[in-house]
Design an enzyme around this catalytic site. Structure first.
Site, mmCIF file in Angstrom:
data_model
loop_
_atom_site.group_PDB
_atom_site.id
_atom_site.type_symbol
_atom_site.label_atom_id
_atom_site.label_comp_id
_atom_site.label_asym_id
_atom_site.label_seq_id
_atom_site.Cartn_x
_atom_site.Cartn_y
_atom_site.Cartn_z
ATOM 1 N N GLN A 85 0.808 -1.221 0.000
ATOM 2 C CA GLN A 85 0.000 0.000 0.000
ATOM 3 C C GLN A 85 0.842 1.271 0.000
ATOM 4 O OE1 GLN A 85 -2.575 -1.847 3.307
ATOM 5 N NE2 GLN A 85 -4.026 -0.558 2.229
ATOM 6 N N ARG A 145 4.129 -0.622 12.845
ATOM 7 C CA ARG A 145 3.781 -1.911 12.233
ATOM 8 C C ARG A 145 3.823 -1.748 10.712
ATOM 9 N NH1 ARG A 145 -1.940 -4.782 11.088
ATOM 10 N NH2 ARG A 145 -0.994 -6.583 10.091
ATOM 11 N N HIS A 174 1.223 -9.546 4.209
ATOM 12 C CA HIS A 174 0.090 -8.620 4.128
ATOM 13 C C HIS A 174 -0.350 -8.560 2.663
ATOM 14 C CE1 HIS A 174 -1.972 -5.156 6.425
ATOM 15 N NE2 HIS A 174 -2.608 -5.269 5.268
ATOM 16 N N ASN A 210 -1.845 -11.366 7.784
ATOM 17 C CA ASN A 210 -2.843 -10.344 8.036
ATOM 18 C C ASN A 210 -4.220 -10.802 7.554
ATOM 19 O OD1 ASN A 210 -3.418 -7.465 8.845
ATOM 20 N ND2 ASN A 210 -4.205 -7.441 6.747
ATOM 21 N N GLU A 211 -5.134 -10.962 8.497
ATOM 22 C CA GLU A 211 -6.563 -11.153 8.213
ATOM 23 C C GLU A 211 -6.924 -12.348 7.344
ATOM 24 O OE1 GLU A 211 -8.241 -7.516 6.795
ATOM 25 O OE2 GLU A 211 -7.995 -6.519 8.712
ATOM 26 N N ASN A 259 -7.340 -6.684 14.097
ATOM 27 C CA ASN A 259 -7.701 -5.418 13.478
ATOM 28 C C ASN A 259 -9.198 -5.231 13.687
ATOM 29 O OD1 ASN A 259 -5.093 -5.660 12.491
ATOM 30 N ND2 ASN A 259 -5.740 -6.275 10.430
ATOM 31 N N TYR A 309 -12.490 -2.433 12.808
ATOM 32 C CA TYR A 309 -12.959 -1.179 12.214
ATOM 33 C C TYR A 309 -14.417 -0.901 12.495
ATOM 34 C CZ TYR A 309 -8.637 -0.941 9.581
ATOM 35 O OH TYR A 309 -7.311 -0.851 9.257
ATOM 36 N N GLU A 324 -4.834 -2.806 14.130
ATOM 37 C CA GLU A 324 -5.354 -1.781 13.214
ATOM 38 C C GLU A 324 -6.675 -1.279 13.759
ATOM 39 O OE1 GLU A 324 -5.919 -2.906 9.088
ATOM 40 O OE2 GLU A 324 -4.001 -3.974 9.038
HETATM 41 C C1 GAL Z 1 -7.571 -3.876 6.643
HETATM 42 C C2 GAL Z 1 -6.258 -4.132 5.951
HETATM 43 C C3 GAL Z 1 -5.475 -2.890 5.659
HETATM 44 C C4 GAL Z 1 -6.340 -1.711 5.233
HETATM 45 C C5 GAL Z 1 -7.542 -1.578 6.143
HETATM 46 C C6 GAL Z 1 -8.507 -0.465 5.758
HETATM 47 O O1 GAL Z 1 -8.442 -4.941 6.415
HETATM 48 O O2 GAL Z 1 -5.454 -4.961 6.750
HETATM 49 O O3 GAL Z 1 -4.495 -3.204 4.716
HETATM 50 O O4 GAL Z 1 -6.650 -1.773 3.913
HETATM 51 O O5 GAL Z 1 -8.262 -2.784 6.181
HETATM 52 O O6 GAL Z 1 -9.485 -0.912 4.896
#
Ligand code: GAL
Length: 490
Positions: free
Chosen positions: A31, A89, A134, A178-179, A316, A318, A388
């Site tokens: 990214q 990170r 990642h 990652n994820e 992570n 959100y 995250e």
């Molecule tokens: C996560 C991912 C990141 C970033 C973030 C925001 O799932 O690990 O790379 O894209 O979402 O969408």
């Protein structure tokens, strides 16, 4: 001292982070780095996919330059230093380090780049937290089936070994993958360069990801005594709650399916797939006439191999979703990639939860506290690192009050989880240090606390209001900081 200042002191104390709590920010190689074809680097599956599918990315962009961090890493270090973070990170690009995908060829340029970055971080008092995978898989590995190929367990182990040998003398915190949820579920629903197969391929992928993670943990055992670091996997955990009365049972199954499938095998006392999920997929496979469950059972050896392969729990986070069972004949999945087709469950943001512009991120800070409570309840008192957390906007502006508000409210809930619920959260990571290439959204979705001007060949970076806020939180180790003022505009 008057009563008012005593009370103010108590309130201030309430918003203080525990001693030893760490703050960081995160990025991922693909990214931010750019320089997709310098020296002997080979293309990753994302290089191929973005170059071949500009029509699937809203701004038709690629990550060929991105934030140009391959050349501008010194600016990144200056920003990190300015924020005062305890750690950074970032991820190591597999095709940059191992151009053939395998350990027969180690790129000297790749080694030089990551050594320089790691050394510069340490010289500035910033700990490197490194993600091994990642998402930027070398083309060659992708062409051989990627995570659906059981040899990935060996290939990933080899990759991890190279990284431990080269960088483990200085890197003390490792995140393997990652994820898994995005790597397997979301990708298999056709997102990005995923291999579309939600019936079989998805579950093979998850199985191999978990075994590959455990393989890396096993290999780290050869280095642990000397290097004295720690390792875990970075999951994506959303919080799910019933849409209404009667939706409790399906919600718990969704929590076990979306979160437990990637956590139970590693963190639970018994290991293995979450029993309710295993039963559900076995039955639906039988009903559909499959010989073997589409979620292939782990052998006893495999259960033991994966169980306990962690030094801490990382995730992570959100957003949150509500859950209900799909009505007869109602479509599930499709564009709404957070639906859970396997369980015929519909998920969505609750009306009233503010939504970010990217279409999936609903702001529900209490969800963070609730998922932390759920993890403690299911897996016990494990040290937790939030790897995250962040908010997306679509318009460039340094006055990012919505993002600042998001961070303040999520951090408040995090503190409540620590203080009121006794959850052992030891570190928190903001995603992201700067605006960057947001996968299938290109540059249209911005998660950075620093703005990046992608039309500027210099990729100028500038702090947003949220960066100034986060810097104050880190400096004071507390949330009792006012909203900063920022004069600048773009
Ligand atoms: C996560 C991912 C990141 C970033 C973030 C925001 O799932 O690990 O790379 O894209 O979402 O969408």
């Amino acid at each position: 001292m008057c009563l008012y200042s005593l009370l103010a002191g108590a309130a201030a104390g309430h918003h203080r982070f525990p001693d030893g709590f760490k703050f960081g920010v995160a990025t991922a190689a693909y990214q931010i780095e750019g320089s997709w074809n310098v020296s002997d680097k080979s293309p990753s599956m994302w290089d191929d996919w973005t170059q071949q599918n500009p029509h699937l990315i809203p701004d038709g962009s690629t990550a060929e330059v991105a934030c140009d961090s391959y050349n501008r890493w010194e600016e990144d270090i200056r920003m990190l230093k300015d924020l005062g973070v305890d750690y950074y990170r970032f991820s190591i690009s597999w095709p940059r380090l191992l151009p053939t995908g395998l350990p027969n060829q180690i790129s000297q340029d790749g080694v030089r780049y990551y050594n320089t970055l790691i050394n510069a971080l340490l010289q500035n008092g910033i700990q490197p937290y490194v993600t091994i995978y990642h998402w930027d898989m070398p083309r060659r590995i992708y062409n051989m089936g990627g995570w659906q190929n059981p040899l990935m367990i060996t290939w990933f182990g080899d990759l991890a070994r190279v990284m431990f040998s080269l960088f483990g003398d200085r890197v003390k915190t490792w995140l393997t993958i990652n994820e898994p949820l995005l790597v397997c579920d979301v990708s298999s629903q056709g997102w990005g360069p995923g291999k579309k197969d939600t019936e079989i391929g998805l579950h093979l992928c998850t199985r191999h990801v978990l075994l590959a993670h455990a393989r890396a943990y096993e290999i780290y055992g050869e280095f642990r005594e000397q290097q004295k670091g720690r390792l875990s996997i970075a999951n994506q955990f959303m919080w799910y709650e019933p849409e209404g009365p009667g939706d409790e049972e399906i919600t718990e199954l969704v929590l076990q399916y979306m979160n437990g499938r990637h956590a139970h095998p590693i963190f639970s006392k018994e290991g293995g797939w979450p029993p309710a999920v295993e039963r559900h997929v076995a039955k639906s496979s039988r009903d559909a006439g499959y010989g073997l469950s589409r979620l292939p059972p782990f052998s006893e050896e495999e259960i033991e191999y994966i169980r306990g392969s962690f030094d801490f729990l990382a995730f992570n986070h959100y957003t949150s979703q509500t859950v209900r069972a799909a009505r007869p004949g109602e479509p599930v999945g499709g564009d709404a990639f957070f639906d859970v087709p396997e369980l015929r469950a519909r998920t969505q943001g609750r009306p009233g939860w503010p939504a970010a512009e990217n279409g999936w991120l609903y702001v529900y800070p209490e969800g963070l506290r609730k998922i932390l409570g759920w993890l403690k309840q299911n897996y016990g008192d494990i040290d937790i690192i939030i790897t995250e957390n962040g908010y997306s906007t679509s318009v460039r502006s340094l006055q990012d009050d919505d993002r600042l508000h998001y961070y303040r409210e999520y951090l408040k809930q995090l503190l409540l989880a620590i203080e009121e619920d006794g959850v052992n959260v030891v570190a928190y990571t903001a995603w992201s240090l700067m605006d960057n290439f947001e996968w299938t959204d290109g540059y249209t979705s911005k998660f950075g606390i620093y703005d990046v001007d992608f039309s500027d060949p210099e990729r100028r970076r500038r702090p947003k209001k949220s960066a100034l806020f986060y810097r104050e939180v880190i400096r004071t180790r507390s949330l009792d900081v006012p909203d900063p003022h920022i004069k600048d505009e773009l």
